[in-house]
Every structure is written in C-alpha cells, then in structure tokens.
Design a protein around this motif. Structure first.
Motif, PDB file in Angstrom:
ATOM      1  N   TYR A  24      20.690   6.051 -21.188  1.00  0.00           N
ATOM      2  CA  TYR A  24      21.019   5.538 -22.573  1.00  0.00           C
ATOM      3  C   TYR A  24      20.925   3.896 -22.281  1.00  0.00           C
ATOM      4  CZ  TYR A  24      22.597  10.056 -24.292  1.00  0.00           C
ATOM      5  OH  TYR A  24      22.719  11.389 -24.535  1.00  0.00           O
ATOM      6  N   PRO A  25      20.922   3.072 -23.505  1.00  0.00           N
ATOM      7  CA  PRO A  25      20.888   1.652 -23.125  1.00  0.00           C
ATOM      8  C   PRO A  25      21.994   1.076 -22.612  1.00  0.00           C
ATOM      9  CG  PRO A  25      19.969   2.421 -25.611  1.00  0.00           C
ATOM     10  CD  PRO A  25      20.467   3.668 -24.865  1.00  0.00           C
ATOM     11  N   GLY A  70      21.211  13.518 -30.078  1.00  0.00           N
ATOM     12  CA  GLY A  70      21.881  12.885 -28.900  1.00  0.00           C
ATOM     13  C   GLY A  70      21.125  12.885 -27.923  1.00  0.00           C
ATOM     14  N   ASP A  71      20.012  13.668 -27.859  1.00  0.00           N
ATOM     15  CA  ASP A  71      19.054  13.691 -26.760  1.00  0.00           C
ATOM     16  C   ASP A  71      18.158  12.398 -27.018  1.00  0.00           C
ATOM     17  OD1 ASP A  71      18.396  17.223 -27.288  1.00  0.00           O
ATOM     18  OD2 ASP A  71      19.984  16.149 -25.928  1.00  0.00           O
ATOM     19  N   SER A  72      18.128  11.504 -27.726  1.00  0.00           N
ATOM     20  CA  SER A  72      17.274  10.514 -27.925  1.00  0.00           C
ATOM     21  C   SER A  72      17.755   9.373 -26.742  1.00  0.00           C
ATOM     22  CB  SER A  72      17.644   9.537 -29.095  1.00  0.00           C
ATOM     23  OG  SER A  72      17.110  10.559 -30.439  1.00  0.00           O
ATOM     24  N   ALA A  73      16.849   8.880 -25.896  1.00  0.00           N
ATOM     25  CA  ALA A  73      17.213   8.299 -24.754  1.00  0.00           C
ATOM     26  C   ALA A  73      15.835   8.074 -23.768  1.00  0.00           C
ATOM     27  CB  ALA A  73      18.140   9.122 -23.773  1.00  0.00           C
ATOM     28  N   ARG A 109      10.444   7.314 -23.550  1.00  0.00           N
ATOM     29  CA  ARG A 109      11.346   7.195 -24.397  1.00  0.00           C
ATOM     30  C   ARG A 109      11.323   8.390 -25.592  1.00  0.00           C
ATOM     31  NH1 ARG A 109      14.858   3.309 -25.865  1.00  0.00           N
ATOM     32  NH2 ARG A 109      13.854   1.743 -24.480  1.00  0.00           N
ATOM     33  N   LEU A 110      12.556   8.982 -25.599  1.00  0.00           N
ATOM     34  CA  LEU A 110      12.521  10.209 -26.732  1.00  0.00           C
ATOM     35  C   LEU A 110      13.389   9.872 -27.826  1.00  0.00           C
ATOM     36  CD1 LEU A 110      11.857  13.139 -27.435  1.00  0.00           C
ATOM     37  CD2 LEU A 110      14.126  13.784 -26.122  1.00  0.00           C
ATOM     38  N   SER A 111      12.588  10.032 -29.080  1.00  0.00           N
ATOM     39  CA  SER A 111      13.542   9.964 -30.444  1.00  0.00           C
ATOM     40  C   SER A 111      13.711  11.110 -31.117  1.00  0.00           C
ATOM     41  CB  SER A 111      12.760   8.771 -31.203  1.00  0.00           C
ATOM     42  OG  SER A 111      12.637   7.679 -30.639  1.00  0.00           O
TER      43      SER A 111
END
Lengths: 113, 116
Positions: free
Chosen positions: A39-40, A83-86, A108-110
């Motif tokens: 995550y960022p 929440g898997d976006s990372a 990068r998954l969105s």
C-alpha cells in the motif's frame, strides 16, 4: 537484465471478479517465489509463497500457480475486493536461507466497486 | 510485537550532503536487508547482513554507499555526497536465520529520500 519480470504495470478489475497477476523469471536457480502486497507509504507485506517443487499453493482467496517449464507464475485473487487495491510484487530467491529477494517492478491492481 | 521500524520517514537533502538512514529490525531477527525503490522501478537489493557481518554487498551502487550493523540489531545506511539519482524509497527488511526454505522478509515502511 531483469531476472523477474512483471510485464503489466497495472490491472483494473471489478469487485467480485477474478484478478490474475502474472510474473515471469529467467533464472532457473530460483527455488522459492513470493508475492508481496504494498500500500502507499507502507512497506511491502508478505502475501503467499510457493516452492519450485509445487505447482499450486492456496490461501483463502489467494492462489499462486507455478509453471516451472515456462518459468511463469501467477497470482489469482478471487473474489477481488476493493481492499485488494495495491501494488503487487513478485519476488524470487534460490535455495539457501537468507538470500536476498529478487523483485519484479510490480503490478498496480485497482479493484473497482 | 513491534515490526521493522525505519527513521526518518522522509528526508530532503541537498546534493553533495551526507545522509544516514536507520533501521530497527524485528527483535531476534538475525538477517537484515536494505533495498531501494526508485520511481517506476521494483525493489533493488543493496546489502544484506547476517548478524553484524555483510556476506553480500553486491548491490551497493557505488562507494558512496556504506552500511553497518551493530549488536546484531540496528543498522545504518550511509550515503555520502548524495546525488539526485539517489532519490528513492529506501526499505529495510529482516528475517529469521534459516538454513533452507523460503525466506519471508518483513519490511519496514521505508525512508523516502529526496536529493535536490
């Protein structure tokens, strides 16, 4: 020369669908493969691993597949959640303990709700 | 149980200055690693410690980079005469000593270094 390659810089998937992240490697001495999630503003966190003697490892919604002859692995996330976006990094190392990890550039998954 | 911590979280410096980045590994972890991530790149290995010794320094990009580890715990990465291309996020990781098997490394949050 990159030893671990993630050729897709980004991937967009709808919530509930399957996410498939791919990784290729060139070094036949790699024995272990790991996926990290980032995550960022945080460090990468370990997600799942697979050794070269297996072709599949599953942990809940996450499954990693290894095709050793093709030097290819993939991470499947199903069902995908926002929440898997990372950023997902593929990493590999040889058979000796404590060897440094060789990382890909990440995908990068969105996950879109 | 504290994880890996790094300080500072952000560092802005002028070209030519020296910087020190600190890493506190997870207590009991004997292996410690430094990586860096430049913009748009993956994590690039820099150096690895087993205890206080560094069996593998192959990733250090130049002799301006050095690292030490004391007491088998805290490590400091020093960059002398910083250059703009040193700008990156510097990540530290630690792991248990293992003879074989997969090497799960635990990462800190990183230090973002910006060289103006």
């Amino acid at each position: 020369d990159q030893q671990v390659k993630q050729n897709s810089p980004s991937l967009s998937v709808q919530e509930g669908r399957i996410s498939i992240l791919n990784c290729d490697y060139t070094n036949s001495m790699f024995d272990y493969f790991l996926w990290y999630k980032k995550y960022p503003a945080e460090g990468p966190t370990f997600l799942i691993s697979i050794s070269s003697i297996k072709d599949k490892n599953e942990d809940g919604r996450f499954t990693v597949f290894l095709n050793k002859s093709a030097k290819h692995l993939s991470l499947h996330i199903v069902p995908s959640q926002p929440g898997d976006s990372a950023v997902y990094f593929c990493a590999a190392h040889g058979d000796s303990g404590n060897t440094p990890l060789v990382f890909g550039k990440g995908t990068r998954l969105s996950v879109i709700a | 149980g504290a994880g890996v911590s790094q300080s500072p979280s952000n560092k802005v410096t002028e070209k030519g200055k020296d910087v020190e980045l600190r890493c506190d590994p997870i207590s009991g972890h004997t292996a410690l690693y430094w990586y860096r991530q430049s913009l748009g790149q993956g994590l690039e290995f820099l150096i690895y410690f087993q205890g206080n010794s560094a069996p593998d320094k192959s990733g250090l990009p130049s002799d301006r980079f050095s690292a030490e580890r004391t007491g088998g715990s805290v490590s400091t990465l020093t960059i002398q005469r910083t250059q703009q291309e040193d700008s990156a996020v510097y990540l530290c990781a630690s792991s248990w000593l293992a003879g074989a098997g997969y090497n799960e490394q635990f990462f800190g949050p990183g230090t973002r270094l910006t060289v103006l």
